[in-house]
Design a protein around this motif. Structure first.
Motif, mmCIF file in Angstrom:
data_model
loop_
_atom_site.group_PDB
_atom_site.id
_atom_site.type_symbol
_atom_site.label_atom_id
_atom_site.label_comp_id
_atom_site.label_asym_id
_atom_site.label_seq_id
_atom_site.Cartn_x
_atom_site.Cartn_y
_atom_site.Cartn_z
ATOM 1 N N MET A 102 0.821 -1.203 0.000
ATOM 2 C CA MET A 102 0.000 0.000 0.000
ATOM 3 C C MET A 102 0.859 1.260 0.000
ATOM 4 O O MET A 102 1.893 1.310 0.644
ATOM 5 C CB MET A 102 -0.905 0.033 1.237
ATOM 6 C CG MET A 102 -1.970 -1.005 1.268
ATOM 7 S SD MET A 102 -3.008 -0.750 2.725
ATOM 8 C CE MET A 102 -4.080 -2.138 2.612
ATOM 9 N N ASN A 103 0.363 2.269 -0.720
ATOM 10 C CA ASN A 103 1.023 3.571 -0.641
ATOM 11 C C ASN A 103 0.492 4.298 0.598
ATOM 12 O O ASN A 103 -0.407 3.808 1.280
ATOM 13 C CB ASN A 103 0.821 4.385 -1.925
ATOM 14 C CG ASN A 103 -0.642 4.704 -2.186
ATOM 15 O OD1 ASN A 103 -1.431 4.889 -1.258
ATOM 16 N ND2 ASN A 103 -1.011 4.776 -3.462
ATOM 17 N N ALA A 104 1.014 5.461 0.881
ATOM 18 C CA ALA A 104 0.654 6.182 2.114
ATOM 19 C C ALA A 104 -0.826 6.514 2.166
ATOM 20 O O ALA A 104 -1.469 6.384 3.217
ATOM 21 C CB ALA A 104 1.493 7.446 2.239
ATOM 22 N N GLU A 105 -1.400 6.926 1.058
ATOM 23 C CA GLU A 105 -2.825 7.296 1.045
ATOM 24 C C GLU A 105 -3.711 6.075 1.284
ATOM 25 O O GLU A 105 -4.658 6.126 2.073
ATOM 26 C CB GLU A 105 -3.177 7.948 -0.290
ATOM 27 C CG GLU A 105 -4.614 8.430 -0.339
ATOM 28 C CD GLU A 105 -4.958 9.099 -1.668
ATOM 29 O OE1 GLU A 105 -6.158 9.231 -1.928
ATOM 30 O OE2 GLU A 105 -4.033 9.467 -2.420
ATOM 31 N N ASP A 106 -3.398 4.956 0.614
ATOM 32 C CA ASP A 106 -4.169 3.726 0.819
ATOM 33 C C ASP A 106 -4.026 3.217 2.246
ATOM 34 O O ASP A 106 -4.990 2.736 2.848
ATOM 35 C CB ASP A 106 -3.720 2.643 -0.162
ATOM 36 C CG ASP A 106 -4.127 2.943 -1.590
ATOM 37 O OD1 ASP A 106 -5.054 3.754 -1.790
ATOM 38 O OD2 ASP A 106 -3.506 2.362 -2.510
#
Length: 153
Positions: A102-106
């Motif tokens: 996951m990226n930071a937003e997810d």
């Protein structure tokens, strides 16, 4: 006892289980986890079946009451296993799952969507048994009452 009376006692037991769960939630302040909510539904169904049995004391209806309590017991056993780390629970309430991709937003969205109460946490216990364990035990007893009512019909 008449055919419906034991079924009514079993349905009353489910109503008391629901009342107890709501008492712990709204009076004591113990928020339920997702599995706790799942365990309430068979008691709702069993109570409704008990009311139906009062007017239509048919063996098939009583068998449904017994089956709903076996489902409740199964959910209680499953939840107990999740609490004791015997097996993994649903990722939606156990705080597990793969977040490495996951990226930071997810990741932030995943954290914000997570339930407040985890299914792995024991909120209350008596004699070393959690509410989920007690639900399993009592649901098996209620299933036995439904079976006796069925055999007497």
């Amino acid at each position: 006892m008449r055919d419906w009376s034991l079924a009514f006692i079993a349905a009353l037991g489910s109503a008391l289980m629901l009342a107890g769960a709501l008492f712990f939630q709204y009076v004591i302040g113990l928020a339920p986890c997702e599995l706790c909510i799942w365990q309430r539904w068979p008691h709702v169904v069993a109570f409704a079946i008990g009311l139906i049995t009062f007017f239509f004391p048919q063996p098939g209806v009583m068998a449904l009451g017994a089956m709903t309590m076996l489902v409740s017991a199964g959910l209680g056993i499953y939840h107990t296993g999740v609490e004791r780390a015997w097996w993994q629970g649903p990722t939606t309430c156990s705080g597990t799952g793969d977040i490495s991709s996951m990226n930071a937003e997810d990741l932030l969205n995943h954290i914000m969507a997570a339930p407040v109460v985890r299914c792995t946490d024991v909120a209350w216990e008596m004699f070393g048994l959690s509410m989920a364990s007690w639900n399993a035990i009592i649901s098996l007893a209620l299933a036995a009452i439904w079976v006796v009512a069925l055999r007497r019909s």
